[in-house]
Design an enzyme around this catalytic site. Structure first.
Site, PDB file in Angstrom:
ATOM      1  N   LYS A  42       0.829  -1.200   0.000  1.00 34.45           N
ATOM      2  CA  LYS A  42       0.000   0.000   0.000  1.00 34.45           C
ATOM      3  C   LYS A  42       0.865   1.252   0.000  1.00 34.45           C
ATOM      4  O   LYS A  42       0.395   2.341  -0.285  1.00 34.45           O
ATOM      5  CB  LYS A  42      -0.865   0.023   1.281  1.00 34.45           C
ATOM      6  CG  LYS A  42      -1.713  -1.215   1.495  1.00 34.45           C
ATOM      7  CD  LYS A  42      -2.282  -1.158   2.953  1.00 34.45           C
ATOM      8  CE  LYS A  42      -2.902  -2.477   3.331  1.00 34.45           C
ATOM      9  NZ  LYS A  42      -3.209  -2.543   4.752  1.00 34.45           N
ATOM     10  N   GLY A  43       2.127   1.073   0.357  1.00 34.34           N
ATOM     11  CA  GLY A  43       3.028   2.203   0.595  1.00 34.34           C
ATOM     12  C   GLY A  43       3.204   3.178  -0.546  1.00 34.34           C
ATOM     13  O   GLY A  43       3.484   4.352  -0.329  1.00 34.34           O
ATOM     14  N   GLU A  98       7.779   2.078  -6.257  1.00 35.45           N
ATOM     15  CA  GLU A  98       7.948   1.594  -4.883  1.00 35.45           C
ATOM     16  C   GLU A  98       8.107   2.778  -3.924  1.00 35.45           C
ATOM     17  O   GLU A  98       8.566   3.844  -4.323  1.00 35.45           O
ATOM     18  CB  GLU A  98       9.170   0.651  -4.856  1.00 35.45           C
ATOM     19  CG  GLU A  98       9.510   0.010  -3.545  1.00 35.45           C
ATOM     20  CD  GLU A  98       8.427  -0.873  -2.939  1.00 35.45           C
ATOM     21  OE1 GLU A  98       7.289  -0.385  -2.773  1.00 35.45           O
ATOM     22  OE2 GLU A  98       8.728  -2.020  -2.586  1.00 35.45           O
ATOM     23  N   ASP A  99       7.711   2.566  -2.669  1.00 30.97           N
ATOM     24  CA  ASP A  99       7.868   3.632  -1.676  1.00 30.97           C
ATOM     25  C   ASP A  99       9.308   3.727  -1.182  1.00 30.97           C
ATOM     26  O   ASP A  99       9.880   4.803  -1.097  1.00 30.97           O
ATOM     27  CB  ASP A  99       6.890   3.429  -0.493  1.00 30.97           C
ATOM     28  CG  ASP A  99       6.950   2.033   0.127  1.00 30.97           C
ATOM     29  OD1 ASP A  99       7.703   1.168  -0.384  1.00 30.97           O
ATOM     30  OD2 ASP A  99       6.240   1.794   1.121  1.00 30.97           O
ATOM     31  N   ASP A 102      14.866  -0.995   0.816  1.00 31.55           N
ATOM     32  CA  ASP A 102      15.589  -1.192   2.070  1.00 31.55           C
ATOM     33  C   ASP A 102      16.599  -2.322   1.843  1.00 31.55           C
ATOM     34  O   ASP A 102      17.664  -2.080   1.285  1.00 31.55           O
ATOM     35  CB  ASP A 102      14.520  -1.523   3.123  1.00 31.55           C
ATOM     36  CG  ASP A 102      15.018  -1.528   4.539  1.00 31.55           C
ATOM     37  OD1 ASP A 102      15.703  -0.589   4.922  1.00 31.55           O
ATOM     38  OD2 ASP A 102      14.703  -2.490   5.272  1.00 31.55           O
ATOM     39  N   LYS A 130      17.337   3.491   0.829  1.00 29.38           N
ATOM     40  CA  LYS A 130      18.216   3.372   2.010  1.00 29.38           C
ATOM     41  C   LYS A 130      19.362   2.446   1.618  1.00 29.38           C
ATOM     42  O   LYS A 130      19.366   1.263   1.986  1.00 29.38           O
ATOM     43  CB  LYS A 130      17.433   2.677   3.139  1.00 29.38           C
ATOM     44  CG  LYS A 130      16.715   3.548   4.122  1.00 29.38           C
ATOM     45  CD  LYS A 130      16.256   2.639   5.274  1.00 29.38           C
ATOM     46  CE  LYS A 130      15.006   3.117   5.924  1.00 29.38           C
ATOM     47  NZ  LYS A 130      14.491   2.151   6.921  1.00 29.38           N
ATOM     48  N   PHE A 151      14.229   4.402  10.452  1.00 28.04           N
ATOM     49  CA  PHE A 151      12.863   4.027  10.074  1.00 28.04           C
ATOM     50  C   PHE A 151      12.027   5.271   9.844  1.00 28.04           C
ATOM     51  O   PHE A 151      12.007   6.181  10.664  1.00 28.04           O
ATOM     52  CB  PHE A 151      12.228   3.137  11.149  1.00 28.04           C
ATOM     53  CG  PHE A 151      11.057   2.376  10.627  1.00 28.04           C
ATOM     54  CD1 PHE A 151      11.242   1.230   9.855  1.00 28.04           C
ATOM     55  CD2 PHE A 151       9.759   2.826  10.852  1.00 28.04           C
ATOM     56  CE1 PHE A 151      10.160   0.539   9.330  1.00 28.04           C
ATOM     57  CE2 PHE A 151       8.670   2.130  10.335  1.00 28.04           C
ATOM     58  CZ  PHE A 151       8.875   0.995   9.577  1.00 28.04           C
ATOM     59  N   VAL A 152      11.361   5.313   8.700  1.00 29.11           N
ATOM     60  CA  VAL A 152      10.554   6.490   8.354  1.00 29.11           C
ATOM     61  C   VAL A 152       9.076   6.128   8.183  1.00 29.11           C
ATOM     62  O   VAL A 152       8.741   4.988   7.867  1.00 29.11           O
ATOM     63  CB  VAL A 152      11.050   7.157   7.041  1.00 29.11           C
ATOM     64  CG1 VAL A 152      12.353   7.885   7.258  1.00 29.11           C
ATOM     65  CG2 VAL A 152      11.179   6.142   5.911  1.00 29.11           C
ATOM     66  N   ASP A 158       4.271   3.169   6.457  1.00 31.28           N
ATOM     67  CA  ASP A 158       3.600   2.904   7.730  1.00 31.28           C
ATOM     68  C   ASP A 158       4.522   2.376   8.808  1.00 31.28           C
ATOM     69  O   ASP A 158       5.612   1.876   8.534  1.00 31.28           O
ATOM     70  CB  ASP A 158       2.509   1.859   7.517  1.00 31.28           C
ATOM     71  CG  ASP A 158       3.089   0.468   7.278  1.00 31.28           C
ATOM     72  OD1 ASP A 158       3.912   0.326   6.351  1.00 31.28           O
ATOM     73  OD2 ASP A 158       2.754  -0.460   8.036  1.00 31.28           O
ATOM     74  N   ARG A 164       0.446   6.339   7.493  1.00 29.46           N
ATOM     75  CA  ARG A 164       0.582   6.430   6.039  1.00 29.46           C
ATOM     76  C   ARG A 164       0.074   7.783   5.533  1.00 29.46           C
ATOM     77  O   ARG A 164       0.526   8.280   4.518  1.00 29.46           O
ATOM     78  CB  ARG A 164      -0.249   5.342   5.346  1.00 29.46           C
ATOM     79  CG  ARG A 164       0.248   3.939   5.559  1.00 29.46           C
ATOM     80  CD  ARG A 164      -0.463   3.000   4.584  1.00 29.46           C
ATOM     81  NE  ARG A 164      -0.338   1.603   4.977  1.00 29.46           N
ATOM     82  CZ  ARG A 164       0.692   0.818   4.653  1.00 29.46           C
ATOM     83  NH1 ARG A 164       1.689   1.290   3.963  1.00 29.46           N
ATOM     84  NH2 ARG A 164       0.731  -0.438   5.027  1.00 29.46           N
TER      85      ARG A 164
HETATM   86  P1  IMP Z   1      12.943  -4.516   1.357  1.00 30.37           P
HETATM   87  O1  IMP Z   1      12.499  -5.814   0.771  1.00 30.37           O
HETATM   88  O2  IMP Z   1      13.744  -4.748   2.619  1.00 30.37           O
HETATM   89  O3  IMP Z   1      13.677  -3.624   0.382  1.00 30.37           O
HETATM   90  O4  IMP Z   1      11.655  -3.805   1.912  1.00 30.37           O
HETATM   91  C1  IMP Z   1      10.910  -2.894   1.239  1.00 30.37           C
HETATM   92  C2  IMP Z   1       9.600  -2.674   1.970  1.00 30.37           C
HETATM   93  O5  IMP Z   1       9.800  -2.612   3.377  1.00 30.37           O
HETATM   94  C3  IMP Z   1       9.002  -1.344   1.599  1.00 30.37           C
HETATM   95  O6  IMP Z   1       8.135  -1.466   0.512  1.00 30.37           O
HETATM   96  C4  IMP Z   1       8.291  -0.937   2.881  1.00 30.37           C
HETATM   97  O7  IMP Z   1       6.975  -1.441   2.895  1.00 30.37           O
HETATM   98  C5  IMP Z   1       9.063  -1.585   3.995  1.00 30.37           C
HETATM   99  N1  IMP Z   1      10.000  -0.634   4.645  1.00 30.37           N
HETATM  100  C6  IMP Z   1      11.352  -0.631   4.596  1.00 30.37           C
HETATM  101  N2  IMP Z   1      11.883   0.381   5.298  1.00 30.37           N
HETATM  102  C7  IMP Z   1      10.841   1.051   5.824  1.00 30.37           C
HETATM  103  C8  IMP Z   1      10.740   2.253   6.638  1.00 30.37           C
HETATM  104  O8  IMP Z   1      11.721   2.904   7.038  1.00 30.37           O
HETATM  105  N3  IMP Z   1       9.478   2.641   6.958  1.00 30.37           N
HETATM  106  C9  IMP Z   1       8.357   1.976   6.554  1.00 30.37           C
HETATM  107  N4  IMP Z   1       8.403   0.876   5.782  1.00 30.37           N
HETATM  108  C10 IMP Z   1       9.636   0.419   5.422  1.00 30.37           C
HETATM  109 MG    MG Z   2       5.164  -1.488   4.757  1.00 29.55          MG
END
Ligand code: IMP
Ligand code: MG
Length: 183
Positions: A42-43, A98-99, A102, A130, A151-152, A158, A164
């Site tokens: 949903k991000g 994508e939001d 990470d 990040k 963490f944001v 969220d 959100r």
């Molecule tokens: P990844 O697979 O670790 O790259 O995760 C990506 C997903 O993790 C994003 O689409 C977010 O939903 C969530 N996420 C990662 N970091 C944060 C953050 O700082 N705040 C909120 N959601 C996050």
């Molecule tokens: Mg999330």
């Protein structure tokens, strides 16, 4: 964990100005070629809406939901398609929206999956990156902002499904058991 306060990191104005720039860059690169925006729920909803308004190339919007995180703030490492696209992307220019990237696990899995569906092209656009947290390499084509390892929340992002709807992006300050704040 209890949230003590949220410190503004990127204001609504800063975010929207950057989205305008991204929209112009994307429009210049796709030109008159149609582009299918794949919004990752949903991000990315807020980001996708604002970005789509700034793209002048013909745009189609599709949604997909992928689970990567549980209720906490760290990755489970397990990626699952919760809701798939409702249409074929064969022969289309796909731009995944994508939001935040990470660890990179979600996107690495998703891009591989989408590429098997014979699209004309697949590119990736993220509002936040990040890079310090990366575990899996992902090629990102468009980045809104690079942020530090904190963490944001807000602008779609969220913490346990909350925050959100904040119009800005903020760092979360957690209250520990003694009631002292830590980031
Ligand atoms: P990844 O697979 O670790 O790259 O995760 C990506 C997903 O993790 C994003 O689409 C977010 O939903 C969530 N996420 C990662 N970091 C944060 C953050 O700082 N705040 C909120 N959601 C996050
Ligand atoms: Mg999330």
């Amino acid at each position: 964990m209890k949230i003590k306060q949220i410190k503004v990191h990127l204001s609504e104005e800063e975010i929207e100005a950057r989205i305008k720039e991204l929209g112009a860059q994307i429009s210049a690169e796709y030109g008159d070629e149609p582009v299918c925006l794949v919004c990752i729920l949903k991000g990315s909803v807020f980001f996708t809406c604002e970005l789509a308004k700034r793209i002048t190339s013909p745009v189609e919007i599709e949604f997909m939901s992928v689970s990567s995180y549980g209720a906490g703030t760290s990755s489970s490492g397990v990626v699952k398609i919760v809701q798939d696209l409702s249409t074929s992307i064969e022969g289309k220019n796909v731009l995944v929206i994508e939001d935040i990237i990470d660890s990179g696990r979600t996107l690495s899995y998703l891009l591989q999956n989408l590429k098997t569906r014979n699209p004309k092209s697949v590119k990736l656009c993220t509002l936040l990156d990040k890079p310090e947290r990366r575990v899996v390499e992902v090629a990102v084509d468009y980045v809104g902002f690079v942020i530090p390892d904190e963490f944001v929340v807000g602008y779609g992002l969220d913490y346990d499904q909350r925050y959100r709807n904040l119009p800005y992006i903020g760092f979360v300050e957690i209250e520990d058991e003694e009631g002292e704040a830590s980031e």
